[in-house]
Design a protein around this motif. Structure first.
Motif, PDB file in Angstrom:
ATOM      1  N   LEU A  75      12.366   7.347  -6.223  1.00  0.00           N
ATOM      2  CA  LEU A  75      10.960   7.537  -5.867  1.00  0.00           C
ATOM      3  C   LEU A  75      10.729   8.271  -4.555  1.00  0.00           C
ATOM      4  N   LYS A  76      11.775   8.517  -3.777  1.00  0.00           N
ATOM      5  CA  LYS A  76      11.602   8.992  -2.398  1.00  0.00           C
ATOM      6  C   LYS A  76      10.802  10.293  -2.272  1.00  0.00           C
ATOM      7  N   ASP A  77      10.878  11.159  -3.254  1.00  0.00           N
ATOM      8  CA  ASP A  77      10.124  12.416  -3.191  1.00  0.00           C
ATOM      9  C   ASP A  77       8.712  12.297  -3.763  1.00  0.00           C
ATOM     10  N   PHE A  78       8.380  11.135  -4.302  1.00  0.00           N
ATOM     11  CA  PHE A  78       7.104  10.947  -4.980  1.00  0.00           C
ATOM     12  C   PHE A  78       6.127  10.031  -4.248  1.00  0.00           C
ATOM     13  N   ILE A  79       6.648   8.990  -3.596  1.00  0.00           N
ATOM     14  CA  ILE A  79       5.741   8.039  -2.937  1.00  0.00           C
ATOM     15  C   ILE A  79       6.213   7.701  -1.529  1.00  0.00           C
ATOM     16  N   GLY A  80       5.251   7.309  -0.722  1.00  0.00           N
ATOM     17  CA  GLY A  80       5.525   6.808   0.614  1.00  0.00           C
ATOM     18  C   GLY A  80       4.926   5.421   0.753  1.00  0.00           C
ATOM     19  N   VAL A  81       5.573   4.585   1.536  1.00  0.00           N
ATOM     20  CA  VAL A  81       5.081   3.226   1.766  1.00  0.00           C
ATOM     21  C   VAL A  81       4.224   3.235   3.019  1.00  0.00           C
ATOM     22  N   LYS A  82       2.969   2.851   2.870  1.00  0.00           N
ATOM     23  CA  LYS A  82       2.043   2.783   3.997  1.00  0.00           C
ATOM     24  C   LYS A  82       1.999   1.388   4.599  1.00  0.00           C
ATOM     25  N   GLY A  83       2.287   0.367   3.784  1.00  0.00           N
ATOM     26  CA  GLY A  83       2.243  -0.992   4.298  1.00  0.00           C
ATOM     27  C   GLY A  83       2.729  -1.991   3.267  1.00  0.00           C
ATOM     28  N   LEU A  84       3.142  -3.148   3.754  1.00  0.00           N
ATOM     29  CA  LEU A  84       3.600  -4.234   2.895  1.00  0.00           C
ATOM     30  C   LEU A  84       3.150  -5.548   3.510  1.00  0.00           C
ATOM     31  N   ALA A  85       2.588  -6.414   2.678  1.00  0.00           N
ATOM     32  CA  ALA A  85       2.168  -7.734   3.142  1.00  0.00           C
ATOM     33  C   ALA A  85       2.589  -8.780   2.127  1.00  0.00           C
TER      34      ALA A  85
ATOM     35  N   PRO B  98       5.046  18.509  -8.056  1.00  0.00           N
ATOM     36  CA  PRO B  98       5.088  19.964  -8.075  1.00  0.00           C
ATOM     37  C   PRO B  98       4.101  20.609  -9.032  1.00  0.00           C
ATOM     38  N   THR B  99       3.569  19.873  -9.997  1.00  0.00           N
ATOM     39  CA  THR B  99       2.709  20.469 -11.021  1.00  0.00           C
ATOM     40  C   THR B  99       1.220  20.263 -10.785  1.00  0.00           C
ATOM     41  N   ASP B 100       0.836  19.604  -9.673  1.00  0.00           N
ATOM     42  CA  ASP B 100      -0.579  19.272  -9.511  1.00  0.00           C
ATOM     43  C   ASP B 100      -0.956  19.246  -8.038  1.00  0.00           C
ATOM     44  N   ASN B 101      -2.161  19.739  -7.717  1.00  0.00           N
ATOM     45  CA  ASN B 101      -2.647  19.716  -6.340  1.00  0.00           C
ATOM     46  C   ASN B 101      -3.303  18.397  -5.973  1.00  0.00           C
ATOM     47  N   SER B 102      -3.709  17.609  -6.954  1.00  0.00           N
ATOM     48  CA  SER B 102      -4.302  16.295  -6.690  1.00  0.00           C
ATOM     49  C   SER B 102      -3.480  15.240  -7.421  1.00  0.00           C
ATOM     50  N   PRO B 103      -2.388  14.813  -6.805  1.00  0.00           N
ATOM     51  CA  PRO B 103      -1.466  13.915  -7.498  1.00  0.00           C
ATOM     52  C   PRO B 103      -2.092  12.568  -7.841  1.00  0.00           C
ATOM     53  N   SER B 104      -1.615  12.011  -8.927  1.00  0.00           N
ATOM     54  CA  SER B 104      -2.079  10.714  -9.414  1.00  0.00           C
ATOM     55  C   SER B 104      -0.879   9.930  -9.928  1.00  0.00           C
TER      56      SER B 104
ATOM     57  N   THR C 271       0.861  -1.171   0.000  1.00  0.00           N
ATOM     58  CA  THR C 271       0.000   0.000   0.000  1.00  0.00           C
ATOM     59  C   THR C 271       0.904   1.229   0.000  1.00  0.00           C
ATOM     60  N   LEU C 272       0.710   2.082  -1.000  1.00  0.00           N
ATOM     61  CA  LEU C 272       1.580   3.238  -1.216  1.00  0.00           C
ATOM     62  C   LEU C 272       0.743   4.501  -1.318  1.00  0.00           C
ATOM     63  N   GLU C 273       1.394   5.655  -1.177  1.00  0.00           N
ATOM     64  CA  GLU C 273       0.690   6.920  -1.364  1.00  0.00           C
ATOM     65  C   GLU C 273       1.552   7.873  -2.166  1.00  0.00           C
ATOM     66  N   VAL C 274       0.888   8.658  -2.990  1.00  0.00           N
ATOM     67  CA  VAL C 274       1.578   9.685  -3.765  1.00  0.00           C
ATOM     68  C   VAL C 274       1.801  10.872  -2.837  1.00  0.00           C
ATOM     69  N   LEU C 275       3.047  11.295  -2.698  1.00  0.00           N
ATOM     70  CA  LEU C 275       3.374  12.394  -1.796  1.00  0.00           C
ATOM     71  C   LEU C 275       3.059  13.749  -2.398  1.00  0.00           C
TER      72      LEU C 275
ATOM     73  N   PRO D  56      -6.781  12.502   1.265  1.00  0.00           N
ATOM     74  CA  PRO D  56      -5.906  13.664   1.105  1.00  0.00           C
ATOM     75  C   PRO D  56      -4.726  13.391   0.171  1.00  0.00           C
ATOM     76  N   ARG D  57      -4.256  12.185   0.173  1.00  0.00           N
ATOM     77  CA  ARG D  57      -3.185  11.771  -0.732  1.00  0.00           C
ATOM     78  C   ARG D  57      -3.676  10.555  -1.501  1.00  0.00           C
ATOM     79  N   SER D  58      -3.278  10.470  -2.757  1.00  0.00           N
ATOM     80  CA  SER D  58      -3.700   9.371  -3.606  1.00  0.00           C
ATOM     81  C   SER D  58      -3.085   8.069  -3.095  1.00  0.00           C
ATOM     82  N   THR D  59      -3.929   7.106  -2.771  1.00  0.00           N
ATOM     83  CA  THR D  59      -3.469   5.789  -2.334  1.00  0.00           C
ATOM     84  C   THR D  59      -3.469   4.854  -3.532  1.00  0.00           C
TER      85      THR D  59
END
Length: 107
Positions: free
Chosen positions: A88-98, A15-21, A8-12, A56-59
């Motif tokens: 990828l460090k500035d673009f995504i965060g890891v929320k979980g791994l299974a 710079p060009t968009d308020n609703s990242p995808s 499970t990841l999230e878009v952090l 709030p952040r794209s999952t």
């Protein structure tokens, strides 16, 4: 024993968009590179699914197969994967791994 990776990841934010995808450049290009490199090692396709639920952040989710949990951990520690994580460090965060006890090929 073959297993399925479910991350499970999230878009952090981009710079060009308020609703990242995940479909926006340059993130989509980075994810294609991740899929290409990981698939070459694991022998399984890497699939990305973006949640449609408003947050709030794209999952989004990465789903793929591995020959074993150990094989996945070897990939995580590999130089190639570490370089991809830096990319990828500035673009995504890891929320979980299974690791799911399901053969990816049988899903």
């Amino acid at each position: 024993m073959p297993i399925t990776e479910f991350a499970t990841l999230e878009v952090l934010g981009l710079p060009t968009d308020n609703s990242p995808s995940i479909t926006q450049p340059p993130l989509i290009d980075h994810l294609r590179l991740v899929a290409e490199k990981q698939s070459a090692v694991s022998g399984y396709p890497v699939l990305f699914f973006e949640s449609l639920s408003p947050t709030p952040r794209s999952t989004f989710y990465l789903v793929s197969g591995w020959g074993s949990v150990e094989a996945h951990y070897e990939w995580i520690q590999s130089q190639t994967n570490q370089e991809l994580l830096v990319l990828l460090k500035d673009f995504i965060g890891v929320k979980g791994l299974a690791h799911v006890d399901v053969d990816f090929d049988e899903m």
